[in-house]
Design a protein around this motif. Structure first.
Motif, PDB file in Angstrom:
ATOM      1  N   PHE A 273     -22.331 -13.755  30.500  1.00  0.00           N
ATOM      2  CA  PHE A 273     -21.721 -13.994  31.806  1.00  0.00           C
ATOM      3  C   PHE A 273     -20.468 -13.131  31.937  1.00  0.00           C
ATOM      4  CE2 PHE A 273     -23.244 -18.460  33.292  1.00  0.00           C
ATOM      5  CZ  PHE A 273     -24.552 -17.989  33.299  1.00  0.00           C
ATOM      6  N   ALA A 274     -20.321 -12.495  33.093  1.00  0.00           N
ATOM      7  CA  ALA A 274     -19.198 -11.595  33.313  1.00  0.00           C
ATOM      8  C   ALA A 274     -17.875 -12.354  33.338  1.00  0.00           C
ATOM      9  CB  ALA A 274     -19.390 -10.823  34.613  1.00  0.00           C
ATOM     10  N   HIS A 275     -16.846 -11.724  32.790  1.00  0.00           N
ATOM     11  CA  HIS A 275     -15.491 -12.250  32.784  1.00  0.00           C
ATOM     12  C   HIS A 275     -14.592 -11.340  33.611  1.00  0.00           C
ATOM     13  CE1 HIS A 275     -17.067 -14.675  29.589  1.00  0.00           C
ATOM     14  NE2 HIS A 275     -15.899 -15.107  29.159  1.00  0.00           N
ATOM     15  N   ASP A 276     -13.486 -11.888  34.062  1.00  0.00           N
ATOM     16  CA  ASP A 276     -12.452 -11.087  34.698  1.00  0.00           C
ATOM     17  C   ASP A 276     -11.317 -10.842  33.720  1.00  0.00           C
ATOM     18  OD1 ASP A 276     -12.719 -10.244  37.590  1.00  0.00           O
ATOM     19  OD2 ASP A 276     -13.443 -12.304  37.728  1.00  0.00           O
ATOM     20  N   LEU A 277     -10.526  -9.831  34.024  1.00  0.00           N
ATOM     21  CA  LEU A 277      -9.394  -9.442  33.191  1.00  0.00           C
ATOM     22  C   LEU A 277      -8.097  -9.793  33.911  1.00  0.00           C
ATOM     23  CD1 LEU A 277      -8.502  -8.062  30.571  1.00  0.00           C
ATOM     24  CD2 LEU A 277      -8.647  -5.865  31.763  1.00  0.00           C
ATOM     25  N   GLU A 314      -9.360 -19.745  41.451  1.00  0.00           N
ATOM     26  CA  GLU A 314      -9.947 -21.054  41.180  1.00  0.00           C
ATOM     27  C   GLU A 314      -9.897 -21.370  39.691  1.00  0.00           C
ATOM     28  OE1 GLU A 314     -14.140 -23.553  41.853  1.00  0.00           O
ATOM     29  OE2 GLU A 314     -13.920 -21.509  42.632  1.00  0.00           O
ATOM     30  N   PHE A 315     -10.217 -20.380  38.857  1.00  0.00           N
ATOM     31  CA  PHE A 315     -10.146 -20.623  37.416  1.00  0.00           C
ATOM     32  C   PHE A 315      -8.724 -20.906  36.974  1.00  0.00           C
ATOM     33  CE2 PHE A 315      -9.129 -19.072  33.199  1.00  0.00           C
ATOM     34  CZ  PHE A 315     -10.025 -19.799  32.420  1.00  0.00           C
ATOM     35  N   LEU A 316      -7.758 -20.121  37.456  1.00  0.00           N
ATOM     36  CA  LEU A 316      -6.368 -20.333  37.056  1.00  0.00           C
ATOM     37  C   LEU A 316      -5.867 -21.702  37.490  1.00  0.00           C
ATOM     38  CD1 LEU A 316      -4.898 -16.786  37.818  1.00  0.00           C
ATOM     39  CD2 LEU A 316      -5.661 -17.712  35.614  1.00  0.00           C
ATOM     40  N   ASP A 317      -6.285 -22.143  38.679  1.00  0.00           N
ATOM     41  CA  ASP A 317      -5.895 -23.469  39.147  1.00  0.00           C
ATOM     42  C   ASP A 317      -6.544 -24.553  38.292  1.00  0.00           C
ATOM     43  OD1 ASP A 317      -4.785 -25.344  41.293  1.00  0.00           O
ATOM     44  OD2 ASP A 317      -6.920 -25.792  41.397  1.00  0.00           O
ATOM     45  N   LEU A 318      -7.814 -24.353  37.938  1.00  0.00           N
ATOM     46  CA  LEU A 318      -8.516 -25.320  37.101  1.00  0.00           C
ATOM     47  C   LEU A 318      -7.863 -25.417  35.733  1.00  0.00           C
ATOM     48  CD1 LEU A 318     -10.949 -27.209  36.876  1.00  0.00           C
ATOM     49  CD2 LEU A 318     -12.323 -25.244  36.163  1.00  0.00           C
ATOM     50  N   GLU A 355      -6.236 -10.723  28.947  1.00  0.00           N
ATOM     51  CA  GLU A 355      -6.984 -11.963  28.743  1.00  0.00           C
ATOM     52  C   GLU A 355      -8.258 -11.912  29.580  1.00  0.00           C
ATOM     53  OE1 GLU A 355      -6.699 -16.835  29.292  1.00  0.00           O
ATOM     54  OE2 GLU A 355      -5.439 -15.500  30.486  1.00  0.00           O
ATOM     55  N   TYR A 356      -9.383 -12.185  28.945  1.00  0.00           N
ATOM     56  CA  TYR A 356     -10.670 -12.227  29.633  1.00  0.00           C
ATOM     57  C   TYR A 356     -10.985 -13.684  29.966  1.00  0.00           C
ATOM     58  CZ  TYR A 356     -11.215  -7.397  28.149  1.00  0.00           C
ATOM     59  OH  TYR A 356     -11.029  -6.045  27.976  1.00  0.00           O
ATOM     60  N   ILE A 357     -11.126 -13.971  31.258  1.00  0.00           N
ATOM     61  CA  ILE A 357     -11.326 -15.353  31.705  1.00  0.00           C
ATOM     62  C   ILE A 357     -12.758 -15.523  32.238  1.00  0.00           C
ATOM     63  CG2 ILE A 357      -8.888 -15.692  32.213  1.00  0.00           C
ATOM     64  CD1 ILE A 357      -9.514 -15.291  35.171  1.00  0.00           C
ATOM     65  N   PRO A 358     -13.409 -16.657  31.948  1.00  0.00           N
ATOM     66  CA  PRO A 358     -14.837 -16.859  32.267  1.00  0.00           C
ATOM     67  C   PRO A 358     -15.069 -17.268  33.718  1.00  0.00           C
ATOM     68  CG  PRO A 358     -14.005 -18.769  31.107  1.00  0.00           C
ATOM     69  CD  PRO A 358     -12.862 -17.790  31.166  1.00  0.00           C
ATOM     70  N   THR A 359     -14.840 -16.351  34.642  1.00  0.00           N
ATOM     71  CA  THR A 359     -14.981 -16.685  36.057  1.00  0.00           C
ATOM     72  C   THR A 359     -16.431 -16.959  36.452  1.00  0.00           C
ATOM     73  OG1 THR A 359     -14.759 -14.296  36.359  1.00  0.00           O
ATOM     74  CG2 THR A 359     -12.887 -15.644  36.996  1.00  0.00           C
ATOM     75  N   ARG A 360     -17.387 -16.240  35.861  1.00  0.00           N
ATOM     76  CA  ARG A 360     -18.785 -16.491  36.195  1.00  0.00           C
ATOM     77  C   ARG A 360     -19.250 -17.846  35.659  1.00  0.00           C
ATOM     78  NH1 ARG A 360     -20.324 -15.073  40.792  1.00  0.00           N
ATOM     79  NH2 ARG A 360     -20.763 -12.871  41.107  1.00  0.00           N
ATOM     80  N   MET A 361     -18.616 -18.326  34.634  1.00  0.00           N
ATOM     81  CA  MET A 361     -18.921 -19.678  34.163  1.00  0.00           C
ATOM     82  C   MET A 361     -18.512 -20.692  35.213  1.00  0.00           C
ATOM     83  SD  MET A 361     -20.288 -21.070  31.506  1.00  0.00           S
ATOM     84  CE  MET A 361     -20.947 -22.648  31.996  1.00  0.00           C
ATOM     85  N   VAL A 362     -17.394 -20.449  35.893  1.00  0.00           N
ATOM     86  CA  VAL A 362     -16.977 -21.320  36.985  1.00  0.00           C
ATOM     87  C   VAL A 362     -18.026 -21.307  38.096  1.00  0.00           C
ATOM     88  CG1 VAL A 362     -15.206 -21.728  38.735  1.00  0.00           C
ATOM     89  CG2 VAL A 362     -14.530 -21.016  36.441  1.00  0.00           C
TER      90      VAL A 362
END
Length: 533
Positions: A273-277, A314-318, A355-362
């Motif tokens: 799953f793609a992540h954002d940076l 949305e991920f950062l807020d979560l 930092e790679y964050i799992p946005t597609r997981m969201v």
């Protein structure tokens, strides 16, 4: 010898292979060129080549503001990797992996498959002979015959331990189904990224042979993004099991609601799953999102802009709501004076580490919440990985060259030739999943139906705590109109995290994978894999 304890064997890359890969399959950022050619050029700002390079300042000749902003969806019709564009890091990864015309999975990847010659574990002396046997099956695919990247061959526990791994998954699902839904509901299963279809085949064979009454009520649905794998899955499954439906679609484009209870499988899928940076401004602590720019010559660079993408926010807020820590020291975050002092030091960076964050997981969790409101999730993947690139939660970027697995040190590699996969923090994933599932209350949905065990009344109108003074911590908030066998609105049991060994000890028939000396590779290998259920 193939080492299965982690994702892949660690190999020493010879200099010839490394030189070829560097020339043919990756691009050097223009910043690296500026470092050598611009040091003595008075017209080039020092910040382009000194140690404290600012990622907020463009170092290439092309201004990133002038580049067209694209995403992976708009690139699906492209026949060649794009140039003169920019995109979020997750779109760059998705395009590299899944583009139907040049993506890694549609064009390069081959899933290791033992066909009908499953391993006879009882005939093997020990784990050394087991690995030698697997190595011989790998060798049967033949050597790479050209100078470019070879066949991108990778294995999964489903294939290595078939049919016993699939039977363990089936036993887990059928035990839950018999306990909660049989005979009032059909046994509905959804699987994403089913690969060769081996897991589905092993599950259905097990149900047909061991639970014929359950098999008669089974509906198995595969959601598959790869057109070639869709055809393969249909060929392998349709004749043997007419109750299989293969749907050619990305799960991120899913729009159909499943109102009935169902089980949702994601096995060895979310690592791709793609992540954002993301990086943080060390002066203001504001987040910046990474954007990959591709100039007209095809060279890559990452620039950072203030975080504005809805999925990133949305991920950062979560994460903030769940109180998961940022990758910045807490004392540093809270002290403005400390930050100013640090930034005044020579060569101090102005942004935090990548930092790679799992946005597609969201995105997946949102799809499960909205379109599969009564699902039970079974998910498995890597919890840690060796040889990752730099950065918090960084991925492994690798390819195969002349039968050697080659790890890379950068994400900026030629689209379609490299596998890009991430580890998952399962404890944080569990927290995210439970929060998104439990803290969402949709309006009354006419398509939502309860089990036949439910009554016509809706006691939830009286409040969640009507039947109890407290809600058990291991239970979700109950759904309105959905009751248990006792007639009370008891919430679903919350998910737990298990190691690979713990899960297999619970559900697998371990006698089938035990070697002559007592070792059991289905327990001893894949130490870096966990389950969420």
């Amino acid at each position: 010898m193939l080492y299965l304890g982690t994702v892949s064997s660690r190999r020493i890359l010879n200099s010839r292979a490394h030189s070829y890969l560097r020339r043919a399959f990756s691009f050097t950022s223009s910043r690296a060129k500026v470092k050598t050619s611009a040091r003595n050029d008075p017209n080039v700002p020092r910040d382009r080549w000194n140690y404290n390079v600012s990622p907020l300042i463009q170092s290439s000749q092309t201004k990133h503001e002038e580049l067209e902003l694209v995403d992976a969806n708009t690139l699906e019709s492209a026949t060649e990797p794009p140039r003169g564009v920019k995109m979020l890091v997750r779109d760059f990864i998705e395009d590299s992996l899944y583009n139907p015309n040049y993506g890694y999975f549609p064009k390069q990847a081959t899933i290791f498959n033992t066909d009908n010659s499953a391993l006879d574990f009882g005939s093997l002396r020990d784990s050394v002979e087991f690995q030698e046997e697997v190595g011989q099956k790998y060798a049967a695919y033949g050597a790479d015959k050209h100078d470019g990247p070879g066949r991108q061959l990778w294995h999964t526990p489903t294939e290595l331990f078939k049919p016993w791994y699939g039977r363990a998954i089936a036993q887990c699902l059928v035990a839950e189904y018999l306990l909660k839904y049989f005979p009032y509901e059909d046994f509905i299963i959804y699987e994403i990224g089913a690969g060769n279809g081996t897991l589905a085949l092993d599950i259905l064979n097990y149900l047909r042979d061991e639970y014929p009454e359950v098999y008669e009520r089974t509906r198995y649905n595969i959601i598959e993004i790869s057109g070639s794998l869709v055809n393969l899955q249909k060929q392998r499954l349709s004749k043997a099991h007419p109750n299989v439906k293969v749907i050619h679609k990305s799960i991120f484009h899913w729009k159909t609601k499943e109102p009935a209870p169902c089980f949702f499988l994601a096995m060895e899928v979310i690592d791709n799953f793609a992540h954002d940076l993301v990086r943080y401004d060390l002066q203001t602590m504001q987040p910046y999102q990474g954007v990959v720019t591709i100039d007209p010559q095809g060279e890559f660079e990452v620039v950072y802009t203030p975080a504005a993408d809805p999925l990133i926010l949305e991920f950062l807020d979560l994460r903030l709501r769940l109180k998961h820590p940022m990758p910045v020291n807490r004392l540093f975050q809270s002290s403005n004076i400390l930050r100013k002092f640090y930034l005044s030091l020579p060569f101090a960076p102005n942004l935090s580490t990548e930092e790679y964050i799992p946005t597609r997981m969201v995105s997946l969790l949102r799809t499960l919440r909205n379109h599969f409101p009564r699902h039970r999730l079974l998910l498995s993947d890597f919890s840690s990985l060796p040889e990752t690139i730099s950065g918090v939660n960084g991925p492994v970027v690798q390819t195969r060259f002349r039968n050697v697995t080659v790890p890379c040190s950068t994400l900026l590699v030629r689209q379609g030739y490299f596998d890009i996969f991430f580890p998952t923090n399962f404890e944080r994933l569990r927290d995210m999943y439970e929060y998104m599932i439990s803290h969402y209350r949709p309006p009354c949905d006419p398509d939502m139906r309860s089990t036949p065990l439910a009554t016509n009344s809706t006691p939830m109108a009286l409040g969640d705590s009507y039947f109890s003074s407290h809600l058990p911590r291991n239970r979700r908030n109950p759904l309105d109109g959905v009751t248990s066998a006792s007639g009370l609105p008891v919430g679903e049991r919350k998910s737990n995290v298990f190691t690979h060994s713990e899960f297999m000890q619970t559900y697998a028939d371990l006698s089938k994978t035990t070697l002559q000396n007592g070792e059991n590779p289905m327990l001893d290998f894949y130490k870096n894999v966990k389950f969420l259920f």
